[in-house]
Design an enzyme around this catalytic site. Structure first.
Site, short mmCIF file in Angstrom:
data_model
loop_
_atom_site.label_atom_id
_atom_site.label_comp_id
_atom_site.label_asym_id
_atom_site.label_seq_id
_atom_site.Cartn_x
_atom_site.Cartn_y
_atom_site.Cartn_z
N SER A 1 2.05 -7.16 1.53
CA SER A 1 2.12 -6.83 2.95
C SER A 1 1.74 -5.38 3.13
CB SER A 1 3.54 -7.08 3.48
OG SER A 1 4.46 -6.21 2.84
N LYS A 2 1.81 -4.91 4.38
CA LYS A 2 1.39 -3.54 4.68
C LYS A 2 2.21 -2.50 3.93
CE LYS A 2 -0.40 -4.50 9.31
NZ LYS A 2 -0.23 -4.24 10.76
N ARG A 3 3.45 -2.84 3.59
CA ARG A 3 4.27 -1.85 2.90
C ARG A 3 3.74 -1.52 1.50
NH1 ARG A 3 7.26 -6.54 2.14
NH2 ARG A 3 7.87 -6.98 -0.01
N HIS A 4 2.85 -2.37 0.97
CA HIS A 4 2.25 -2.12 -0.34
C HIS A 4 1.00 -1.25 -0.24
CE1 HIS A 4 4.53 -5.93 -1.10
NE2 HIS A 4 4.92 -5.22 -2.14
N GLY A 5 0.67 -0.79 0.96
CA GLY A 5 -0.55 0.01 1.15
C GLY A 5 -1.62 -0.81 1.84
#
Length: 869
Positions: free
Chosen positions: A368-372
C-alpha cells in the site's frame, strides 16, 4: 455516467426500471416451454422525461459534483439534448464467439479490465503484464489469428469512476509499453467486440437480463431496503451467514404483476440452481470448488435503478469478447462463483482462470502507499525505466526456472508461461527493483539516458522558467550530470539528485553546527584548518585553479577513450596544485584529500572533485539553464566566504595536527608496556594474551586496490590450442561481457560452469592467452598442493557487477577506488596481496582474517584452509 445516459435515452432500457404505474406489460415464454414466467420481460412503454428523470440527475451531477463534465464516455451530446436524439446501441448477439469451442485450444484473447477509480498500481500493472505476455506469445504462435490483448474499462461504479482516472491508467499502460490491440476510443465503437467501456454497453446487459428472465433463470425481486436489512439481522441473530432468502424466487404471477402495476421498484436476481456446485481448474491454485447455493444465494444482476452489477457485466463481457483466459489477482477469486454461474446460464463457455497471489510490502502486509511508491506514474517520476519495471513486475510471482533475473521484453514474451506462476505471495523489494533498473540502464546508450535525465530536471523543478527539453544548454548540463553520477546511478533521478548535492554546499556556518561525525573526527585531527586556510589564501590570490571550459573536464565520459585522452588543462592544474599543497603542508593521502574535499564540496565523499567543480561552474554561468534558487546553488565565491567563517569557529586545539611523541618518549612508553605486561602475566597465571590483528602488521597495498566483481559466466568453450584452458564470456555488469581464459579445464566440466556466478578480478590488463584475449581472472580456492580447485562462490542473491568488499577497509570515495590496470600490473599489486588471500577453516575467502562480502552476504568456497588466486 454514460451508462445512465444510455439508460435515459434508450426506449427499452429507460423504461425498464421507471417507477411509474403501467397499463400494459409483456411476458416472455421460457425456451423450454410456452408457460409464462411471472413478470418475465423487461420491455416497457417509454415515459416522458420529467424533472426528476435520469437526465436531470446527470445535469445535477455535472453542475454540483463535476462528474464527467464533457460526458466523453458514451454519448457525446449535451445532456439537455440527449433525450431528443437517437443513439445507436450495442446489441446482444445470438451466439458467443467461443460457443461450442474449447477456449484452451483457441488463440489466446486476454483482457485487462481496470476500474477508473484511481491510479494504476503495482498489482494492476503486473496483472496487465501477465495478460499482455500471454497475448503477445499467442500472436506469435497463431499469426493472423484474432489473438489479442484487450483493454476493457469497468466503469459501472458511477460514483467513483472518473474520466481523469481512466486517462491516468491508460497513460501508465502506454508508458509501460503495454499497448492494447482492442480497447476504448473517444467515440462509442460498435465494431468488433466493442464498445470497450462497460458504461457504453448498457443495452447489452439489459438484453442479457431479458434473456435470463425469459428462460426462467432470473426473476424480479421487490424487496425494500428495510426488508433486506431485517432479513440480514434475523439471520445474524440466528447464527446463519447472511444471504438473500429467495422470497420472490417463486412468487405467483399475479403478485408480480400487481407490484408492476403499482410501479414498485425491483431488482433482477439470478436464480441459483438447486444444489449447484462450481468447480474450476485454476492455473495457479489448482482445483477449487464452491457450494454455490450456500456461498452466494440468489444474487442481483440489475439494481433497481437499472444499473447492472459488476459480476454480471464481467461475465457477459468475457463471453462476448471471447476471452480465453482470465488472469487476475486472488482477491477476485470469490467473484468467480457468480461469474461462472452467469456464463453457464448464458450457455457460454467459461474461460480458464489464473488467480495470482497478492504483492506484499517488506513487512509482509499487503502493498500500500505506506510502503512508498506504488503507482506506476510515481515510478516514472522517480526515474525508473519502463523495461526495468516490466522485468521486475514479471518476477513478482514468476520465474523461468533458471537464476536469470534480467529479461528484455522479447525474452519475457518467449519465456513466460502461466503454469510457472507461483501461488505464494511475492514481496516487493525496492532495492531489488533499483538494481534491476541499473542493469537495464547499462544496456542503454548514453544519449538515451541523457534524454531521460533531462526530464528528471524538469520533474525536480530545477530549471529556469521557459527552459524547454530541446534546449542545448539543458542537453549539455544533463550530459555532464549523467557522466558524473553514472557509476552510482540506479535510476535516472539519481543523476539529478546528485547534481543537486553537488550544486549545494553542506558545510554549516560554524563548527558547532556540524553534525557529520566523520567530518568532526577528521577536523579534530588538525589538518583541515591549515588546508582550508591555504585554499582560501590561494583563491583570494587568484592562484587556485578553477575550470574555464567545464565541458572539457568530462571529455573522458563524452565518448572519448580515457586511456588516450590527456586530462584537460583544469584537471592537470588542479592535480599539480594538490601535489604542491601536499609537499608544502607535509600531508598526503586521506589526510590531504578528505579535508580538501570537505572544504570545496561540503561533503566527505563523492565523485571526482574536478568534475564537481566543473558542474558547479556550468550551473553558475549567466546563460545556465539551472535556476540557482530552486536548485539551492552555492557558488564558489559564496563557498569561500562560508569556509572562512567556518574556519574562524574551529577551536584552537583542532587547528594543527597533534605533535608526535619523541623517540625517547616512545621508548619510555614501550618499556612501561613491557614492564606492565610482565607484572600482569605474573599476577594472572594462565591468562591468554589477546590475539594480534594481522591488519596491524600489514604494510602492503590496500585490498581496495583490486576491482573484484560478481560476474556470471554466460558462455564456455574449450581453447583450441591449449588443453588446460577454457575460454569464457563473463557478464560483470558492463556493456559487453568480458572474455576470460581460465585454467579450470582439468578441474571442472564446461556445462557445470555455464550460468555460474563467480568472482572476477577485473582490473588486470588484457593479455593474450595462447592467442585468446583474456581481460580478467576468475578467482578460485585451492588446497595446499593445488590438486583440488573450486570456484569462489558469491551468494545466490549477489548482484551482477557489484564490487566485492572487505570489512574494515575503505571502499568509498577516491581512497577506495580500485587502481588503474597499468598500476596493478607495474607495481605487482595482486602479487603483493595474493599471499594474504586465503580461505578459513570453514571455506570462507578472507583477507587478513576478514571475509569477502557482497550486498547479499559472505562469499564461500568448498576448500577449507586453502588459498585464493
Amino acid at each position: 455516467m454514460a451508462l445512465m445516459v444510455t439508460l435515459a435515452c434508450g426506449s427499452r432500457m429507460a423504461s425498464a426500471f421507471m417507477r411509474q404505474p403501467v397499463a400494459r406489460r409483456s411476458a416472455f415464454s421460457t425456451s423450454k416451454s410456452n408457460q409464462k414466467v411471472p413478470g418475465a420481460g423487461l420491455r416497457r412503454s417509454r415515459p416522458q422525461v420529467s424533472s426528476d428523470s435520469l437526465i436531470s440527475l446527470i445535469e445535477r451531477l455535472q453542475k454540483e459534483e463535476g462528474k464527467h463534465l464533457d460526458i466523453r464516455f458514451g454519448a457525446t451530446q449535451l445532456a439537455a439534448t440527449v433525450a431528443d436524439q437517437e443513439v445507436e446501441k450495442p446489441q446482444l448477439p445470438p451466439t458467443f464467439p467461443l460457443q461450442g469451442k474449447n477456449p484452451l485450444e483457441a488463440p489466446p484473447r486476454m483482457r485487462f479490465a481496470p476500474s477508473p477509480t484511481g491510479s494504476l498500481h503495482v498489482g494492476g500493472a503486473r496483472t496487465a503484464l501477465y495478460n499482455w505476455l500471454v497475448a503477445k506469445k499467442g500472436q506469435m504462435d497463431f499469426p493472423g489469428s484474432n489473438s489479442a490483448f484487450i483493454l476493457r474499462v469497468e466503469d459501472t461504479d458511477l460514483a467513483r469512476s472518473t474520466k481523469e482516472s481512466e486517462e491516468s491508467v491508460l497513460a501508465d499502460l502506454r508508458w509501460l509499453g503495454l499497448l492494447w490491440d482492442e480497447g476504448p476510443s473517444d467515440k462509442i465503437d460498435l465494431t468488433g467486440c466493442g464498445p470497450y467501456r462497460q458504461s457504453e454497453r448498457g443495452n447489452i446487459y439489459i438484453q442479457a437480463a431479458e434473456k435470463l428472465l425469459a428462460e426462467g433463470k432470473a426473476y424480479r425481486c421487490f424487496c425494500t431496503p428495510e426488508e433486506l436489512e431485517e432479513m440480514r439481522a434475523q439471520q445474524e441473530a440466528a447464527g446463519i451467514p447472511p444471504r438473500y432468502d429467495g422470497r420472490w424466487r417463486d412468487a405467483p404471477e399475479e403478485e408480480v404483476n400487481k407490484m408492476l402495476d403499482e410501479g414498485r421498484p425491483y431488482t433482477i436476481r439470478f436464480k441459483v440452481p438447486a444444489n449447484a456446485r462450481v468447480v474450476i481448474e485454476d492455473v495457479v491454485r489448482g482445483t477449487i470448488s464452491w457450494d454455490a447455493e450456500a456461498t452466494v444465494g440468489d444474487f442481483i444482476l440489475l439494481r433497481s435503478n437499472g444499473v447492472p452489477v459488476y459480476n454480471f457485466c464481467v461475465a457477459v463481457d468475457d463471453a462476448l469478447m471471447g476471452i480465453t483466459t482470465v488472469v487476475r489477482a486472488e482477491e477476485h477469486l470469490t467473484n468467480t462463483v457468480r461469474q461462472a454461474l452467469v456464463l453457464d446460464s448464458l450457455d457460454a463457455p467459461r474461460p480458464q482462470y489464473a488467480h495470482c497471489s497478492l504483492i506484499l510490502g517488506e513487512d509482509k502486509q499487503k502493498l500500500s502507499k505506506r510502503h512508498g511508491a506504488t503507482s506506476c506514474n510515481q515510478f516514472r517520476l522517480d526515474g525508473f525505466l519502463p523495461d526495468a519495471m516490466i522485468n521486475y513486475l514479471a518476477l513478482l510471482g514468476w520465474n523461468d526456472g533458471s537464476d536469470n533475473e534480467i529479461f528484455t521484453r522479447e525474452e519475457l514474451i518467449d519465456a513466460f508461461e502461466l503454469d510457472r506462476v507461483v501461488k505464494s505471495p511475492s514481496v516487493f523489494d525496492m532495492e531489488k527493483l533499483r538494481w534491476v533498473n541499473s542493469q537495464h540502464m547499462k544496456m542503454l546508450p548514453m544519449f538515451y539516458i541523457v534524454d531521460l535525465v533531462k526530464e528528471q530536471f524538469q520533474f525536480e523543478d530545477m530549471l529556469k522558467d521557459g527552459v524547454e527539453l530541446t534546449d542545448l544548454g539543458l542537453a549539455d548540463f544533463a550530459t555532464c550530470s549523467t557522466a558524473l553520477a553514472k557509476q552510482m546511478m540506479q535510476v535516472t533521478k539519481d543523476a539529478v539528485l546528485n547534481a543537486k548535492t553537488v550544486l549545494g554546499y553542506g558545510l554549516p556556518a560554524t563548527f558547532a553546527e556540524l553534525k557529520d561525525e566523520e567530518a568532526i573526527s577528521m577536523i579534530k585531527r588538525g589538518n583541515f584548518y591549515n588546508l582550508a586556510s591555504k585554499i582560501i589564501e590561494d583563491y583570494e590570490a587568484g592562484k587556485f585553479p578553477l575550470p574555464t571550459d567545464p565541458m572539457r573536464t568530462f571529455q573522458d565520459a563524452l565518448g572519448e577513450d580515457m586511456e588516450k585522452t590527456t586530462p584537460c588543462e583544469f584537471t592537470q592544474g588542479y592535480q599539480a596544485h594538490m601535489k604542491a599543497m601536499a609537499k608544502e603542508m607535509k600531508v598526503k593521502g586521506k589526510n590531504l584529500f578528505h579535508p580538501v574535499r570537505l572544504a570545496l564540496t561540503g561533503e566527505m565523499s563523492g565523485q571526482d572533485v574536478t568534475k564537481q567543480l566543473s558542474l558547479l561552474t556550468m550551473a553558475s554561468m549567466e546563460d545556465s539553464v539551472i535556476d540557482s534558487n530552486k536548485a539551492g546553488l552555492v557558488t564558489i565565491p559564496e563557498r569561500m566566504e562560508r569556509l572562512k567563517k567556518f574556519c574562524a569557529s574551529i577551536p584552537e586545539e583542532f587547528r594543527s595536527p597533534a605533535e608526535t611523541a619523541s623517540t625517547e618518549d616512545k621508548k619510555k612508553t614501550s618499556d612501561k608496556k613491557k614492564e606492565s605486561g610482565t607484572t600482569n602475566a605474573s599476577q594472572s597465571a594462565g591468562a591468554v594474551a589477546a590475539p594480534k590483528d594481522p591488519k596491524d602488521e600489514y604494510d602492503g597495498p590496500p585490498i581496495s586496490a583490486l576491482d573484484i566483481r560478481v560476474g556470471r559466466i554466460t558462455k564456455v568453450w574449450e581453447h583450441e590450442e591449449a588443453d588446460k584452458l577454457y575460454c569464457e564470456e563473463i557478464d560483470v555488469g558492463e556493456d559487453e561481457p568480458r572474455t576470460v581464459a581460465s585454467g579450470l579445464r582439468p578441474y571442472m566440466n564446461a556445462e557445470d560452469l555455464e550460468g555460474k556466478k563467480v568472482l572476477v578480478l577485473c582490473n588486470l590488463k588484457e593479455r593474450k592467452m595462447v592467442g585468446f584475449p583474456s581481460h580478467g581472472m576468475v578467482l578460485c580456492a585451492s588446497n595446499a598442493d593445488h590438486t583440488e580447485v573450486k570456484l569462489v562462490n558469491p551468494p545466490i542473491d549477489a548482484k551482477i557487477g557489484e564490487r566485492v568488499t572487505v570489512p574494515d577497509f575503505n571502499f568509498e570515495g577516491e581512497d577506495g577506488e580500485p587502481f588503474a590496470e597499468n598500476k596493478v600490473g607495474k607495481k605487482k599489486v595482486f602479487e603483493k596481496i595474493a599471499p594474504f588471500l586465503v580461505t578459513s577453516k570453514y571455506g570462507v575467502p578472507e583477507f587478513l582474517g576478514r571475509p569477502f562480502m557482497t550486498s547479499a552476504g559472505v562469499c564461500t568456497s568448498a576448500i577449507p584452509d586453502g588459498t585464493v588466486s
